[in-house]
Design a protein around this motif. Structure first.
Motif, PDB file in Angstrom:
ATOM      1  N   GLN A 191     -27.634  21.479  14.883  1.00 27.23           N
ATOM      2  CA  GLN A 191     -27.120  22.436  13.906  1.00 27.23           C
ATOM      3  C   GLN A 191     -27.651  22.126  12.510  1.00 27.23           C
ATOM      4  OE1 GLN A 191     -22.844  22.626  14.075  1.00 27.23           O
ATOM      5  NE2 GLN A 191     -22.830  23.428  16.155  1.00 27.23           N
ATOM      6  N   ILE A 192     -27.648  20.853  12.149  1.00 31.36           N
ATOM      7  CA  ILE A 192     -28.143  20.463  10.819  1.00 31.36           C
ATOM      8  C   ILE A 192     -29.647  20.722  10.721  1.00 31.36           C
ATOM      9  CG2 ILE A 192     -28.412  18.551   9.191  1.00 31.36           C
ATOM     10  CD1 ILE A 192     -25.854  17.333  10.531  1.00 31.36           C
ATOM     11  N   GLU A 193     -30.390  20.376  11.790  1.00 27.81           N
ATOM     12  CA  GLU A 193     -31.837  20.632  11.801  1.00 27.81           C
ATOM     13  C   GLU A 193     -32.127  22.122  11.669  1.00 27.81           C
ATOM     14  OE1 GLU A 193     -33.071  16.846  14.656  1.00 27.81           O
ATOM     15  OE2 GLU A 193     -32.619  18.785  15.552  1.00 27.81           O
ATOM     16  N   GLY A 194     -31.360  22.941  12.365  1.00 24.72           N
ATOM     17  CA  GLY A 194     -31.550  24.388  12.284  1.00 24.72           C
ATOM     18  C   GLY A 194     -31.255  24.928  10.899  1.00 24.72           C
ATOM     19  N   LEU A 195     -30.224  24.385  10.263  1.00 22.82           N
ATOM     20  CA  LEU A 195     -29.893  24.810   8.915  1.00 22.82           C
ATOM     21  C   LEU A 195     -30.992  24.419   7.923  1.00 22.82           C
ATOM     22  CD1 LEU A 195     -27.798  26.216   7.182  1.00 22.82           C
ATOM     23  CD2 LEU A 195     -26.527  24.069   7.055  1.00 22.82           C
ATOM     24  N   ILE A 196     -31.561  23.242   8.111  1.00 21.98           N
ATOM     25  CA  ILE A 196     -32.676  22.814   7.254  1.00 21.98           C
ATOM     26  C   ILE A 196     -33.858  23.764   7.419  1.00 21.98           C
ATOM     27  CG2 ILE A 196     -34.435  21.018   6.934  1.00 21.98           C
ATOM     28  CD1 ILE A 196     -32.196  18.947   7.538  1.00 21.98           C
TER      29      ILE A 196
END
Length: 114
Positions: free
Chosen positions: A73-78
């Motif tokens: 989720q964090i990678e996708g948001l980045i």
């Protein structure tokens, strides 16, 4: 199917099961909460997204056991923010912190009466 707990030998040669490790690509809110209660910092900088379709509305207690890919989720948001040419420095620090926690042992039950 969960993997069996690993067993370690203590100083006396007795077998001691290792506590389960945190998999930040398959982690529940209850596991994140246990880490926070044990003193792990930085896990609320980006709150995991819980898709409402995966939660049974009549059993809110079950929501804490739903597994999510917190790192993903964090990678996708980045990636999304980069595609919009937005600053990602904060999210990259959060990702670094969460990656550092990936694989750490889950704390044993806490004594909240102490």
């Amino acid at each position: 199917m969960p993997s069996p707990p690993q067993v370690k030998m203590d100083a006396t040669g007795d077998r001691q099961p290792s506590p389960p490790a945190v998999d930040m690509r398959n982690v529940s809110l209850n596991e994140i909460n246990a880490l926070i209660k044990s003193g792990v910092d930085g896990l609320l900088d980006v709150v995991p997204y819980m898709p409402t379709a995966t939660i049974n509305p009549s059993a809110a207690a079950d929501a804490g056991d739903v597994k999510v890919d917190y790192l993903g989720q964090i990678e996708g948001l980045i990636e999304f923010r980069k595609s919009r040419h937005e600053d990602t420095a904060f999210l990259e620090r959060v990702l670094s912190n969460v990656t550092r926690l990936d694989g750490m042992a889950l704390p044993t039950k806490l004594d909240v009466m102490a």
